[in-house]
Motif scaffolding. Structure first.
Motif, PDB file in Angstrom:
ATOM      1  N   HIS A  95     -14.109  21.557  -5.783  1.00 47.13           N
ATOM      2  CA  HIS A  95     -13.687  22.732  -5.103  1.00 47.13           C
ATOM      3  C   HIS A  95     -12.941  23.590  -6.291  1.00 47.13           C
ATOM      4  CE1 HIS A  95     -14.094  22.672  -0.777  1.00 47.13           C
ATOM      5  NE2 HIS A  95     -13.628  21.400  -0.843  1.00 47.13           N
ATOM      6  N   ASN A 108     -10.704  27.850  -3.523  1.00 48.89           N
ATOM      7  CA  ASN A 108     -10.915  27.134  -2.336  1.00 48.89           C
ATOM      8  C   ASN A 108      -9.658  26.373  -2.072  1.00 48.89           C
ATOM      9  OD1 ASN A 108     -13.402  28.377  -2.070  1.00 48.89           O
ATOM     10  ND2 ASN A 108     -14.580  26.449  -2.281  1.00 48.89           N
ATOM     11  N   LEU A 137     -12.160  27.284   5.167  1.00 50.18           N
ATOM     12  CA  LEU A 137     -13.326  28.028   4.317  1.00 50.18           C
ATOM     13  C   LEU A 137     -14.234  28.506   5.289  1.00 50.18           C
ATOM     14  CD1 LEU A 137     -13.397  25.296   1.298  1.00 50.18           C
ATOM     15  CD2 LEU A 137     -12.163  27.155   1.477  1.00 50.18           C
ATOM     16  N   ASP A 152     -17.464  30.841   1.020  1.00 47.71           N
ATOM     17  CA  ASP A 152     -16.462  29.832   0.159  1.00 47.71           C
ATOM     18  C   ASP A 152     -17.030  28.679  -0.247  1.00 47.71           C
ATOM     19  OD1 ASP A 152     -14.326  31.510   0.423  1.00 47.71           O
ATOM     20  OD2 ASP A 152     -13.534  30.906   2.320  1.00 47.71           O
ATOM     21  N   ARG A 153     -17.761  28.069   0.735  1.00 43.37           N
ATOM     22  CA  ARG A 153     -18.487  26.695   0.215  1.00 43.37           C
ATOM     23  C   ARG A 153     -19.545  26.894  -0.575  1.00 43.37           C
ATOM     24  NH1 ARG A 153     -17.073  25.977   5.698  1.00 43.37           N
ATOM     25  NH2 ARG A 153     -15.371  24.336   5.833  1.00 43.37           N
TER      26      ARG A 153
END
Length: 174
Positions: A39, A43, A53, A57-58
Motif C-alpha cells: 500500500h 492508502n 479505499l 486508491d487500489r
C-alpha cells in the motif's frame, strides 16, 4: 515445486489472510508477501483515518502486487490480498494468469470482532462493513472457498488438498 501456481489468499479484513498465507508459504516452501506492505502511504493514512479505499486508491496497490506475482510466477509465491472485486482479481490475473485464489469466508460480526482485537493495525473495525459491501465472491475463477472460522491447520489442509499443481481448475468448495 518449480511450477507452483502463484497463490493469492483473499477475503475481507479479519478473515485470516496473513495467518493462512504464512502457513501455506511455510508448508509449500514458498515466499510469503503481505499485501499491506504494497500500500502507498496515502492508502494507509486514508484507512487509518477511517475512510475506505475506492477503486482508484487500489489501482497502484494492485499493480504492485501484480508485479510481485508476475516476478515470482515461475518459482511460486503466496500473497495475501483482499482482492474483494472480480475486477481486482482480473488485474492480478493479467499480471499472473495462473494465479489461484484462496477465498477465506466468514460473517461480518466475526470479521469486525477480529479486526477490533488486532493491536497496532492501521485498519479500524469501522471499515469492515465497507469491505463486505464491495466483496464479490469467486465466480468460476480458479481457486478454493474455505470457511475462515476453522482452525488454521484445517484451513491449510483444505487448501493444500484442493491446490492444483498446474494452475488449472475452477472454484473448489472446501
Amino acid at each position: 515445486m518449480s511450477a507452483m501456481v502463484p497463490i493469492v489468499v483473499m477475503g475481507v479484513a479479519g478473515c485470516g489472510k496473513s495467518t493462512i498465507g504464512e502457513l501455506l508459504a511455510r508448508r509449500l516452501g514458498l515466499e510469503y508477501a503481505e499485501a499491506d506492505v504494497f500500500h502507498p502511504p496515502a492508502n494507509v493514512a486514508k484507512m487509518a483515518g477511517g475512510r475506505p479505499l475506492d477503486d482508484e486508491d487500489r489501482l497502484p496497490w494492485l499493480a504492485a502486487i501484480g508485479d510481485h506475482l508476475r516476478y515470482r510466477a515461475g518459482t511460486g509465491v503466496v500473497v495475501s490480498c483482499s482482492a474483494l472485486k472480480r475486477s481486482y482479481r482480473d488485474r492480478l490475473r493479467a499480471a499472473a494468469p495462473r494465479a489461484w485464489f484462496v477465498h477465506l469466508v466468514l460473517d461480518e460480526a466475526t470479521a469486525a470482532r477480529r479486526v477490533s482485537s488486532r493491536p497496532g493495525h492501521f485498519m479500524p473495525a469501522s471499515l469492515v462493513a465497507s469491505q463486505f459491501a464491495a466483496l464479490e465472491p469467486l465466480d468460476g475463477e480458479a481457486g478454493v472457498v474455505v470457511d475462515a472460522t476453522e482452525t488454521p491447520e484445517r484451513i491449510g489442509a483444505s487448501v493444500l488438498a484442493a491446490l492444483p499443481p498446474t494452475g488449472e481448475g475452477a472454484v473448489v468448495p472446501a
